[in-house]
Design a protein around this motif. Structure first.
Motif, PDB file in Angstrom:
ATOM      1  N   ASN A 107       0.838  -1.177   0.000  1.00 32.88           N
ATOM      2  CA  ASN A 107       0.000   0.000   0.000  1.00 32.88           C
ATOM      3  C   ASN A 107       0.885   1.244   0.000  1.00 32.88           C
ATOM      4  O   ASN A 107       1.202   1.774   1.047  1.00 32.88           O
ATOM      5  CB  ASN A 107      -0.898  -0.055   1.238  1.00 32.88           C
ATOM      6  N   LYS A 108       1.297   1.698  -1.199  1.00 35.01           N
ATOM      7  CA  LYS A 108       2.295   2.765  -1.307  1.00 35.01           C
ATOM      8  C   LYS A 108       1.750   3.950  -2.094  1.00 35.01           C
ATOM      9  O   LYS A 108       1.017   3.771  -3.063  1.00 35.01           O
ATOM     10  CB  LYS A 108       3.544   2.242  -2.010  1.00 35.01           C
ATOM     11  N   ALA A 109       2.151   5.141  -1.657  1.00 32.52           N
ATOM     12  CA  ALA A 109       1.708   6.352  -2.342  1.00 32.52           C
ATOM     13  C   ALA A 109       2.817   7.392  -2.358  1.00 32.52           C
ATOM     14  O   ALA A 109       3.673   7.424  -1.469  1.00 32.52           O
ATOM     15  CB  ALA A 109       0.474   6.927  -1.667  1.00 32.52           C
ATOM     16  N   ILE A 110       2.766   8.233  -3.370  1.00 27.88           N
ATOM     17  CA  ILE A 110       3.644   9.398  -3.474  1.00 27.88           C
ATOM     18  C   ILE A 110       2.760  10.633  -3.398  1.00 27.88           C
ATOM     19  O   ILE A 110       1.819  10.779  -4.180  1.00 27.88           O
ATOM     20  CB  ILE A 110       4.442   9.402  -4.792  1.00 27.88           C
ATOM     21  N   TYR A 111       3.049  11.498  -2.435  1.00 31.57           N
ATOM     22  CA  TYR A 111       2.391  12.783  -2.297  1.00 31.57           C
ATOM     23  C   TYR A 111       3.459  13.843  -2.552  1.00 31.57           C
ATOM     24  O   TYR A 111       4.518  13.807  -1.928  1.00 31.57           O
ATOM     25  CB  TYR A 111       1.842  12.972  -0.881  1.00 31.57           C
ATOM     26  N   TYR A 112       3.185  14.780  -3.444  1.00 33.64           N
ATOM     27  CA  TYR A 112       4.203  15.795  -3.722  1.00 33.64           C
ATOM     28  C   TYR A 112       3.585  17.170  -3.899  1.00 33.64           C
ATOM     29  O   TYR A 112       2.422  17.296  -4.275  1.00 33.64           O
ATOM     30  CB  TYR A 112       5.043  15.423  -4.950  1.00 33.64           C
ATOM     31  N   TYR A 113       4.376  18.181  -3.569  1.00 37.70           N
ATOM     32  CA  TYR A 113       4.015  19.576  -3.804  1.00 37.70           C
ATOM     33  C   TYR A 113       5.177  20.197  -4.558  1.00 37.70           C
ATOM     34  O   TYR A 113       6.307  20.184  -4.077  1.00 37.70           O
ATOM     35  CB  TYR A 113       3.773  20.322  -2.487  1.00 37.70           C
ATOM     36  N   SER A 114       4.898  20.722  -5.743  1.00 40.18           N
ATOM     37  CA  SER A 114       5.952  21.267  -6.584  1.00 40.18           C
ATOM     38  C   SER A 114       5.613  22.704  -6.954  1.00 40.18           C
ATOM     39  O   SER A 114       4.522  22.973  -7.450  1.00 40.18           O
ATOM     40  CB  SER A 114       6.076  20.415  -7.854  1.00 40.18           C
ATOM     41  N   MET A 115       6.559  23.616  -6.717  1.00 38.86           N
ATOM     42  CA  MET A 115       6.317  25.015  -7.051  1.00 38.86           C
ATOM     43  C   MET A 115       6.877  25.369  -8.426  1.00 38.86           C
ATOM     44  O   MET A 115       6.193  25.936  -9.250  1.00 38.86           O
ATOM     45  CB  MET A 115       6.926  25.922  -5.978  1.00 38.86           C
ATOM     46  N   SER A 116       8.115  25.020  -8.685  1.00 35.47           N
ATOM     47  CA  SER A 116       8.734  25.374  -9.961  1.00 35.47           C
ATOM     48  C   SER A 116       8.584  24.270 -11.002  1.00 35.47           C
ATOM     49  O   SER A 116       8.903  24.466 -12.164  1.00 35.47           O
ATOM     50  CB  SER A 116      10.223  25.683  -9.757  1.00 35.47           C
ATOM     51  N   GLY A 117       8.122  23.114 -10.577  1.00 33.38           N
ATOM     52  CA  GLY A 117       7.922  22.008 -11.511  1.00 33.38           C
ATOM     53  C   GLY A 117       8.997  20.944 -11.448  1.00 33.38           C
ATOM     54  O   GLY A 117       8.844  19.877 -12.045  1.00 33.38           O
ATOM     55  N   ASN A 118      10.082  21.167 -10.717  1.00 34.75           N
ATOM     56  CA  ASN A 118      11.172  20.194 -10.668  1.00 34.75           C
ATOM     57  C   ASN A 118      10.786  18.929  -9.899  1.00 34.75           C
ATOM     58  O   ASN A 118      11.076  17.813 -10.336  1.00 34.75           O
ATOM     59  CB  ASN A 118      12.427  20.818 -10.057  1.00 34.75           C
ATOM     60  N   THR A 119      10.128  19.092  -8.757  1.00 37.32           N
ATOM     61  CA  THR A 119       9.706  17.932  -7.966  1.00 37.32           C
ATOM     62  C   THR A 119       8.646  17.145  -8.730  1.00 37.32           C
ATOM     63  O   THR A 119       8.681  15.916  -8.785  1.00 37.32           O
ATOM     64  CB  THR A 119       9.189  18.384  -6.590  1.00 37.32           C
ATOM     65  N   LYS A 120       7.720  17.840  -9.355  1.00 34.33           N
ATOM     66  CA  LYS A 120       6.699  17.192 -10.181  1.00 34.33           C
ATOM     67  C   LYS A 120       7.354  16.431 -11.337  1.00 34.33           C
ATOM     68  O   LYS A 120       6.966  15.296 -11.640  1.00 34.33           O
ATOM     69  CB  LYS A 120       5.720  18.231 -10.724  1.00 34.33           C
ATOM     70  N   ALA A 121       8.356  17.036 -11.966  1.00 34.70           N
ATOM     71  CA  ALA A 121       9.042  16.384 -13.087  1.00 34.70           C
ATOM     72  C   ALA A 121       9.697  15.083 -12.643  1.00 34.70           C
ATOM     73  O   ALA A 121       9.640  14.080 -13.370  1.00 34.70           O
ATOM     74  CB  ALA A 121      10.087  17.328 -13.689  1.00 34.70           C
ATOM     75  N   LEU A 122      10.300  15.076 -11.453  1.00 35.53           N
ATOM     76  CA  LEU A 122      10.922  13.848 -10.968  1.00 35.53           C
ATOM     77  C   LEU A 122       9.876  12.746 -10.825  1.00 35.53           C
ATOM     78  O   LEU A 122      10.108  11.604 -11.239  1.00 35.53           O
ATOM     79  CB  LEU A 122      11.642  14.075  -9.639  1.00 35.53           C
ATOM     80  N   MET A 132      -0.327  17.334  -4.386  1.00 34.63           N
ATOM     81  CA  MET A 132      -0.981  18.054  -3.290  1.00 34.63           C
ATOM     82  C   MET A 132      -1.435  19.447  -3.701  1.00 34.63           C
ATOM     83  O   MET A 132      -2.358  19.992  -3.099  1.00 34.63           O
ATOM     84  CB  MET A 132      -0.068  18.104  -2.065  1.00 34.63           C
ATOM     85  N   ALA A 133      -0.836  20.018  -4.740  1.00 36.78           N
ATOM     86  CA  ALA A 133      -1.253  21.345  -5.205  1.00 36.78           C
ATOM     87  C   ALA A 133      -2.681  21.323  -5.744  1.00 36.78           C
ATOM     88  O   ALA A 133      -3.325  22.368  -5.838  1.00 36.78           O
ATOM     89  CB  ALA A 133      -0.292  21.859  -6.270  1.00 36.78           C
ATOM     90  N   THR A 134      -3.173  20.134  -6.072  1.00 37.21           N
ATOM     91  CA  THR A 134      -4.537  20.015  -6.599  1.00 37.21           C
ATOM     92  C   THR A 134      -5.525  19.530  -5.536  1.00 37.21           C
ATOM     93  O   THR A 134      -6.686  19.290  -5.847  1.00 37.21           O
ATOM     94  CB  THR A 134      -4.570  19.043  -7.797  1.00 37.21           C
ATOM     95  N   ILE A 135      -5.055  19.392  -4.298  1.00 39.83           N
ATOM     96  CA  ILE A 135      -5.904  18.896  -3.206  1.00 39.83           C
ATOM     97  C   ILE A 135      -5.984  19.965  -2.124  1.00 39.83           C
ATOM     98  O   ILE A 135      -4.957  20.393  -1.589  1.00 39.83           O
ATOM     99  CB  ILE A 135      -5.327  17.596  -2.597  1.00 39.83           C
ATOM    100  N   HIS A 136      -7.182  20.396  -1.795  1.00 39.17           N
ATOM    101  CA  HIS A 136      -7.338  21.361  -0.708  1.00 39.17           C
ATOM    102  C   HIS A 136      -6.834  20.706   0.584  1.00 39.17           C
ATOM    103  O   HIS A 136      -7.099  19.518   0.819  1.00 39.17           O
ATOM    104  CB  HIS A 136      -8.804  21.767  -0.569  1.00 39.17           C
ATOM    105  N   LEU A 139       5.780   8.349   0.234  1.00 40.21           N
ATOM    106  CA  LEU A 139       6.868   9.196  -0.229  1.00 40.21           C
ATOM    107  C   LEU A 139       6.298  10.601  -0.282  1.00 40.21           C
ATOM    108  O   LEU A 139       5.248  10.818  -0.887  1.00 40.21           O
ATOM    109  CB  LEU A 139       7.359   8.775  -1.612  1.00 40.21           C
ATOM    110  N   ILE A 140       6.972  11.525   0.375  1.00 37.45           N
ATOM    111  CA  ILE A 140       6.496  12.903   0.430  1.00 37.45           C
ATOM    112  C   ILE A 140       7.558  13.784  -0.213  1.00 37.45           C
ATOM    113  O   ILE A 140       8.706  13.808   0.226  1.00 37.45           O
ATOM    114  CB  ILE A 140       6.210  13.341   1.878  1.00 37.45           C
ATOM    115  N   GLY A 141       7.150  14.502  -1.243  1.00 38.66           N
ATOM    116  CA  GLY A 141       8.080  15.353  -1.974  1.00 38.66           C
ATOM    117  C   GLY A 141       7.670  16.806  -1.931  1.00 38.66           C
ATOM    118  O   GLY A 141       6.477  17.123  -1.972  1.00 38.66           O
ATOM    119  N   THR A 142       8.666  17.669  -1.847  1.00 37.10           N
ATOM    120  CA  THR A 142       8.397  19.104  -1.875  1.00 37.10           C
ATOM    121  C   THR A 142       9.652  19.861  -2.277  1.00 37.10           C
ATOM    122  O   THR A 142      10.768  19.389  -2.090  1.00 37.10           O
ATOM    123  CB  THR A 142       7.909  19.626  -0.514  1.00 37.10           C
ATOM    124  N   SER A 143       9.431  21.022  -2.816  1.00 35.25           N
ATOM    125  CA  SER A 143      10.550  21.929  -3.015  1.00 35.25           C
ATOM    126  C   SER A 143      10.699  22.751  -1.735  1.00 35.25           C
ATOM    127  O   SER A 143       9.867  22.677  -0.841  1.00 35.25           O
ATOM    128  CB  SER A 143      10.300  22.820  -4.236  1.00 35.25           C
TER     129      SER A 143
END
Length: 142
Positions: free
Chosen positions: A7-22, A36-40, A53-57
């Motif tokens: 049961n695995k998930a990746i949650y990410y927040y990307s401002m410049s697009g680099n984290t999203k690109a990865l 996460m940018a699309t989830i209130h 996995l939690i990603g952010t810039s």
């Protein structure tokens, strides 16, 4: 809560697009993906994932985006999860990818932090290979 090892998930927040690109370029087979940018923040739900996995810039002088302040209570209530942290930053600053360190401090007491993966700028082929090897390690799969 019924947690399973598959049961695995990746949650990410990307401002410049680099984290999203990865996330988009990596081999994320076997992971549910959440931008996460699309989830209130009120609607964010880490569900019953045993592995997150939690990603952010990193913003400014080494902090996470304001979104993470809005989900603080949800982060500190996570318990008994395997967590990998990843994100982009700029090494010219004193605190390189400091957002990952702050999030780790919130989570480390009640969870297992498997890795912190920092990268700079748009992900290179080496960054993608290194990230893929981390997210598909045997310890992550168990």
């Amino acid at each position: 809560m019924d947690l399973t090892s598959n049961n695995k998930a990746i949650y990410y927040y990307s401002m410049s697009g680099n984290t999203k690109a990865l996330v988009k370029l990596a081999d994320t087979h076997g992971y549910d993906i959440y931008n996460m940018a699309t989830i209130h923040p009120d609607d964010l739900d880490f569900k019953n994932y045993s592995m997150l996995l939690i990603g952010t810039s990193t913003v400014g002088r080494g902090v996470p985006h304001k979104y993470f302040k809005d989900i603080y209570e949800k982060l500190v209530t996570l318990n008994n999860r395997k967590i990998g942290l990843f994100g982009s930053g700029n090494s010219i600053y004193d605190v390189y990818c400091g957002a990952l360190d702050i999030i780790e401090e919130l989570l480390i007491e009640k969870n297992s932090i498997l890795f912190k993966f920092r990268f700079e700028s748009y992900p290179t082929e080496k960054v993608i290979i290194d990230f893929n090897s981390l997210i598909h390690l045997k310890i992550v799969e168990e």
